[in-house]
Write a protein that holds these residues in place. Structure first.
Motif, short mmCIF file in Angstrom:
data_model
loop_
_atom_site.label_atom_id
_atom_site.label_comp_id
_atom_site.label_asym_id
_atom_site.label_seq_id
_atom_site.Cartn_x
_atom_site.Cartn_y
_atom_site.Cartn_z
N TYR A 24 25.38 -2.28 25.60
CA TYR A 24 23.90 -2.82 25.69
C TYR A 24 23.46 -3.53 27.17
O TYR A 24 22.71 -3.10 27.58
N HIS B 171 12.74 0.71 19.76
CA HIS B 171 13.52 1.81 19.20
C HIS B 171 12.89 2.72 18.33
O HIS B 171 13.28 3.97 17.87
N HIS C 161 12.70 -5.36 21.13
CA HIS C 161 14.03 -4.58 21.18
C HIS C 161 13.77 -3.61 20.18
O HIS C 161 13.82 -2.19 20.18
N GLU C 162 13.76 -3.97 18.68
CA GLU C 162 13.48 -3.09 17.66
C GLU C 162 12.38 -2.17 17.67
O GLU C 162 12.29 -1.06 17.03
N GLU D 232 20.82 2.07 23.09
CA GLU D 232 20.97 0.60 22.96
C GLU D 232 20.66 0.37 24.37
O GLU D 232 19.98 -0.86 24.49
N GLU E 105 16.55 -0.99 13.52
CA GLU E 105 15.58 -0.49 13.82
C GLU E 105 15.00 0.72 12.85
O GLU E 105 16.08 1.21 12.05
N MET F 239 19.51 -1.31 17.02
CA MET F 239 20.25 -2.65 16.35
C MET F 239 20.55 -3.68 17.41
O MET F 239 20.76 -3.25 18.58
N ARG F 240 20.38 -4.67 16.97
CA ARG F 240 20.80 -5.88 17.98
C ARG F 240 22.43 -6.00 17.85
O ARG F 240 23.02 -5.69 17.01
#
Ligand SMILES: [Zn+2]
Length: 644
Positions: free
Chosen positions: A410, A309, A305-306, A339, A276, A1-2
């Motif tokens: 992160y 994941h 990013h996602e 992350e 994700e 997740m962001r």
């Protein structure tokens, strides 16, 4: 997740879960669930669920710990209108006194199917024209049973004429036509664990685009938007997303899905998201999120990013973050891998794909490093502690964020894995890199369907040693588990650059500011000078602990009304900081605090300061090697685009 600030209301009390042996529920037949999203524009979902049951006591539950949320965010409080019926009779129920997600019932003799109706009040990810639906909003299933052992047959109804985007397998062959009025789309039988991992987007303005068609398995981006023009993504951004698929395929050299769908909502109403899943990701940006260069730069790392994941977080997951049900608390101690490494790889893939230039990558890295270095909370708590405490750090009050520390695992992870990458390159003369580690650790040298392979700290160390022998356990321990007064700058320095402060915002920050207020732009950033972050109206978001504004007694939540005799504006404040440089007169503010007004004097004379990376001549330029594309895609075209 962001990284998102979530509503404090979602920070539900930490519940102890008592495991009571209950009669096993026969699960030969699947649960049937029909999610009805036809009321989505009214912010309501409905569902009808039929469960196979046997007579006697039965405990059903809604999910509590949602994978990827890193906190107990199941929507129990938004579930309403719950009615259980069997053979035409309404059955009484009682909530568990300790686990508030559980419903207790007694199934009468002769009953083999239980019907449940429930509604969910939806607070985000919907607008008049679209919805992003996660199945946990409507799920109900037997408690105290591994969710992967519960078969379920899902169906969905959406508003007439709305398209559907999802990685779920249709019950019959074919794709997802725009459903006719009242039509129900049926999907193949799956299990509750996989269903929770299979979101659906739906909307009136729907487009599906194939990405990097030469790569197997197939990849798509499904887009819904509040405006029909936005849903039809521009060719350059589709080319960049295709490059992302190529770059991830080259980097991980494996896949752990049968098909992958990027699900994207473009809406100023439905809210930001980045969640994700194994075969898809739920991505939400503003209506104009990818409409031009400035907006795209701000969102550049979201899809990389996602997507990452799917390997790091879904396929490989820290053992403490994988629980066989959605009731047992997840343990976040290794989130600096889940992350933090994803944050690093997401930024690297963003640059390799052309979503941002190498120079923009460096500017954003400068911002990250400076921000962490100017986070005084690092004086009292380790990065590991921010990961262990993830579920109470997500969301909540932004005041004194820098002294408390937020979800720093992160960005600290981004610096850590850059340090590891450049160290491997240094030790091997640039023959090996973190890319080699990812193929071992995240790829496992095999292609699979969606599955979860848990890992521990020791496996991480073993796989790093397989790339190049080193005391990796101490390397990780020193940077993550110890108190470190300064951020890890070794990766930047081994990469051939150094962090400096200049009197003008860097080019990436100037471009993102042009996109207006948002995640990385907007507001007034005087963090590295007087130690304030403010809104455009002078509202103080945060005050740097022990910085000049803190010493002048300013506090988050106050509002700056005037500076040196002039009414507040961002330009007036910046001019005052510049004018005070080298002098001895303080910067004089009039500040509103609740219903009172005070004068404050900031004793600061070093002018404006903004972070940037400066090349160290003669040092190996690993930073730019890292962001060079691996695959033979249209990198020159991407560079030309940025030069326009
Ligand atoms: Zn993430």
């Amino acid at each position: 997740m962001r990284r998102f600030r979530r509503s404090a209301a979602l920070l539900l009390a930490f519940l102890s879960v008592a495991f009571v042996a209950l009669p096993a529920v026969a699960q030969k037949e699947p649960i049937e669930i029909v999610a009805n999203l036809t009321d989505a524009p009214r912010k309501l979902y409905h569902t009808e669920i039929d469960l196979p049951v046997t007579p006697g006591p039965l405990t059903l539950t809604t999910p509590q710990w949602i994978p990827g949320h890193h906190m107990p965010s199941g929507p129990a409080n938004d579930i309403t209108g719950v009615v259980f019926t069997a053979n035409g009779q309404t059955l009484p129920w009682r909530r568990d006194d300790v686990d508030l997600y559980e419903f207790h019932l007694t199934i009468p003799q002769g009953v083999t199917r239980l019907h449940a109706h429930l509604d969910c009040i939806v607070t985000s990810r919907v607008s008049q024209k679209l919805a992003a639906f996660e199945w946990e909003d409507l799920l109900l299933y037997p408690a105290h049973t591994p969710v992967r052992d519960i078969p379920i047959q899902p169906s969905i109804k959406v508003p007439a004429g709305w398209g559907i985007g999802t990685a779920m397998t249709p019950a019959s062959s074919g794709s997802y036509p725009v459903p006719a009025v009242g039509a129900t789309t049926r999907f193949a039988v799956t299990n509750v664990e996989q269903l929770e991992d299979s979101p659906v987007i739906t909307g009136q303005y729907f487009h599906e685009f194939a990405l990097a068609p030469e790569i197997a398995p197939k990849h798509y981006i499904d887009v819904v938007a509040d405006d029909p023009e936005d849903a039809n993504l521009r060719p350059q951004i589709l080319a960049d997303f295709s490059n992302l698929v190529r770059e991830a395929s080259a980097l991980y050299d494996s896949h752990h899905y049968h098909v992958y769908h990027f699900l994207l909502t473009l809406s100023d109403v439905a809210g930001g998201q980045g969640l994700e899943h194994g075969q898809s990701s739920d991505n939400g940006v503003g209506e104009k999120g990818y409409a031009d260069e400035a907006h795209t730069l701000r969102e550049a790392d979201l899809l990389p990013h996602e997507f990452t994941h799917s390997w790091n977080g879904k396929y490989r997951r820290p053992a403490g973050l994988y629980q066989p049900d959605f009731a047992t608390p997840q343990q976040g101690a290794l989130l600096w891998v889940y992350e933090g490494m994803t944050q690093y790889l997401g930024e690297v893939l963003s640059a390799r794909s052309g979503l941002e230039t190498q120079a923009e990558y460096r500017d954003k890295l400068a911002d990250t490093a400076a921000n962490l270095d100017y986070t005084p909370g690092r004086l009292w708590r380790s990065t590991e502690d921010t990961a262990v405490a993830a579920s109470i750090l997500r969301g909540g009050n932004p005041a004194w964020y820098n002294w408390r520390r937020g979800q720093d695992y992160y960005m600290e992870g981004e610096l850590l894995w850059l340090d590891a990458d450049t160290l491997i390159r240094k030790m091997t003369g640039n023959k090996k890199s973190l890319d080699d580690f990812e193929k071992i650790f995240l790829g496992k040298g095999e292609n699979t369907g969606p599955m979860i392979v848990p890992y521990t700290f020791d496996e991480l160390v073993d796989d790093l040693n397989a790339v190049v022998p080193y005391d990796w356990a101490t390397f990780l321990h020193d940077r993550i588990y110890k108190i470190n007064p300064h951020a890890d700058m070794a990766g930047i320095e081994q990469g051939g650059y150094k962090l400096v402060y200049t009197d003008k915002p860097n080019a990436a920050d100037r471009l993102m500011a042009a996109a207006g207020p948002g995640r990385r732009g907007g507001g007034v950033n005087c963090w590295y000078s007087i130690g304030l972050r403010l809104g455009m109206d002078g509202s103080i978001f945060d005050v740097r602990w022990n910085g000049p504004a803190d010493k002048a007694q300013l506090a988050p939540g106050e509002k700056v009304l005037a500076i040196d005799g002039r009414i507040f504006s961002p330009d007036v404040l910046r001019e005052a900081i510049r004018s005070a440089k080298g002098g001895s007169e303080p910067i004089r503010l009039i500040v509103q605090a609740d219903t009172f007004v005070y004068t404050r004097e900031i004793d600061y004379h070093d002018g404006e300061r903004f972070p940037a990376l400066e090349r160290v001549n003669g040092a190996p330029d690993y930073l730019d090697d890292i962001t060079t594309p691996l695959s033979k895609h249209e990198a020159p075209a991407a560079a030309e685009k940025k030069a326009e």
